[in-house]
Design an enzyme around this catalytic site. Structure first.
Site, PDB file in Angstrom:
ATOM      1  N   GLU A   1      69.625  -8.906  44.939  1.00 20.11           N
ATOM      2  CA  GLU A   1      70.235  -9.076  46.260  1.00 20.11           C
ATOM      3  C   GLU A   1      69.816 -10.398  46.913  1.00 20.11           C
ATOM      4  O   GLU A   1      70.623 -11.062  47.560  1.00 20.11           O
ATOM      5  CB  GLU A   1      69.869  -7.900  47.172  1.00 20.11           C
ATOM      6  CG  GLU A   1      70.515  -6.581  46.787  1.00 20.11           C
ATOM      7  CD  GLU A   1      72.036  -6.623  46.840  1.00 20.11           C
ATOM      8  OE1 GLU A   1      72.599  -7.475  47.557  1.00 20.11           O
ATOM      9  OE2 GLU A   1      72.665  -5.806  46.149  1.00 20.11           O
TER      10      GLU A   1
ATOM     11  N   TYR B   1      71.046  -6.444  55.925  1.00 26.56           N
ATOM     12  CA  TYR B   1      71.905  -6.267  54.748  1.00 26.56           C
ATOM     13  C   TYR B   1      71.077  -5.907  53.515  1.00 26.56           C
ATOM     14  O   TYR B   1      71.354  -4.926  52.816  1.00 26.56           O
ATOM     15  CB  TYR B   1      72.726  -7.526  54.475  1.00 26.56           C
ATOM     16  CG  TYR B   1      73.316  -7.522  53.088  1.00 26.56           C
ATOM     17  CD1 TYR B   1      74.464  -6.776  52.816  1.00 26.56           C
ATOM     18  CD2 TYR B   1      72.709  -8.195  52.039  1.00 26.56           C
ATOM     19  CE1 TYR B   1      74.988  -6.712  51.528  1.00 26.56           C
ATOM     20  CE2 TYR B   1      73.220  -8.143  50.754  1.00 26.56           C
ATOM     21  CZ  TYR B   1      74.351  -7.400  50.509  1.00 26.56           C
ATOM     22  OH  TYR B   1      74.864  -7.333  49.246  1.00 26.56           O
TER      23      TYR B   1
ATOM     24  N   ASP C   1      77.801  -7.113  54.431  1.00 29.66           N
ATOM     25  CA  ASP C   1      77.914  -8.547  54.184  1.00 29.66           C
ATOM     26  C   ASP C   1      79.353  -8.987  54.394  1.00 29.66           C
ATOM     27  O   ASP C   1      80.189  -8.215  54.906  1.00 29.66           O
ATOM     28  CB  ASP C   1      77.436  -8.889  52.772  1.00 29.66           C
ATOM     29  CG  ASP C   1      78.335  -8.314  51.682  1.00 29.66           C
ATOM     30  OD1 ASP C   1      79.253  -7.511  51.998  1.00 29.66           O
ATOM     31  OD2 ASP C   1      78.134  -8.667  50.508  1.00 29.66           O
TER      32      ASP C   1
END
Length: 340
Positions: free
Chosen positions: A35, A118, A136
């Site tokens: 991520e 996020y 996102d």
């Protein structure tokens, strides 16, 4: 209106999702690393970096103990270098505060260095099956088109409201799959910068933008400020087989990273030779001058690369080109001059 999303997206995701290396294992370290790498970076570009990083630093403990040079070399070319520095800060937090075990609550994950809403949402839903949305650009685009919302997705309040609304419809026991389904739809079907592939979308008959034929009107974004433009002269100082490099200032853009020496402005040939003389490297002459550019989020660099033969190693650190390529992490803005 969002209540129908899980029943539509979960079967679609099960059948159509891409096989990506970070989806093979829901171990938190691997999901977290992916991520962070995927922020501001294309999936295809990340794959190789992800594999190399895990091969060299396979655990949180290994990341916490890694040298800065190892980290920066593994990250070389990915950009946004504060990401990898924060990765290591967070790894050290995990070792010190959690005994090396990745935390399993949203608040604890959110408290790690470099982890925003996020990333915390993605980790907690994918790894721990918590109803924590990861909102996102892909997810905002899907939701804004689905609801035909004119609220600017660049506003933090819109992101928060989208996360709140999605949290209410997260399917118990399938939170990770739902998070990834939303991401996948935005990445592969509800595309940015062009026509979405509505004929392939499991939400087509329910999507307000599609019903109105206004898919390209959404999402709405606030106007961006123009990038600041800066001119710089970059020096490729060669003495025998070695090139001069130095560290950037500890604060600001590309803080603390290696670079080729540079100065503000576009220098003439005479000014470049005078600058090299001032550094004490005894320039013998200019081999060539080339123009390049590099774009950051908020600033654009217009770069003049000046290649100089020198008689003396002074003022800087000096390495062969092979040594630089193998063990020194150079940001792309400077590394591009090695490729000439």
């Amino acid at each position: 209106m969002l209540e129908c999303l899980p029943e539509r997206l979960l079967p679609w995701y099960a059948e159509h999702h891409r096989a990506l290396p970070w989806r093979e294992n829901r171990e938190p370290y691997r999901v977290w690393l992916s991520e962070i790498m995927l922020q501001q970076t294309r999936v295809e570009a990340v794959k190789g970096y992800y594999a190399r990083f895990l091969q060299q630093l396979p655990t949180i403990a290994a990341l916490a103990d890694a040298s800065e040079e190892t980290l920066l070399k593994l990250w070389e070319g990915l950009g946004y270098y504060s990401r990898v520095r924060n990765l290591q800060k967070a790894a050290r937090q995990i070792m010190e505060r959690h005994g090396g075990a990745f935390p399993q609550t949203y608040d604890e994950v959110r408290a790690l260095a470099g982890v925003g809403p996020y990333t915390a949402g993605a980790i907690c839903s994918i790894c721990f099956n918590l109803p924590t949305p990861a909102v996102d650009g892909n997810v905002l685009r899907v939701v804004s088109r689905f609801t035909a919302s004119a609220a600017p997705i660049t506003e933090e309040s819109v992101k928060r409201e989208t996360a709140r609304a999605l949290a209410e419809v997260y399917p118990e026991g399938h939170c990770g799959a739902f998070t990834q389904a939303l991401m996948e739809l935005g990445a592969t079907v509800c595309l940015p910068n062009g026509a979405p592939l509505c004929e392939s979308c499991p939400l087509q008959d329910l999507c307000e933008a599609a019903k109105q034929g206004r898919q390209r009107d959404f999402p709405v974004k606030a106007a961006k400020k123009p990038r600041r433009v800066e001119e710089r002269t970059v020096f490729l100082l060669r003495c025998g087989e070695r090139l001069a490099i130095c560290k950037r200032p500890s604060r600001g853009l590309l803080a603390g990273l290696w670079q080729f020496p540079d100065v503000s402005g576009t220098l003439s040939a005479q000014e470049s030779l005078a600058q090299a003389e001032e550094w004490g490297v005894q320039p013998r002459g200019i081999e060539k001058v080339i123009k390049r550019m590099h774009i950051f989020t908020h600033v654009e660099w217009k770069l003049t690369g000046c290649y100089l033969q020198c008689a003396r190693e002074a003022a800087f650190s000096w390495f062969t080109e092979e040594e630089i390529k193998e063990s020194i992490g150079l940001p792309t803005a400077y590394r591009q001059f090695l490729e000439e």
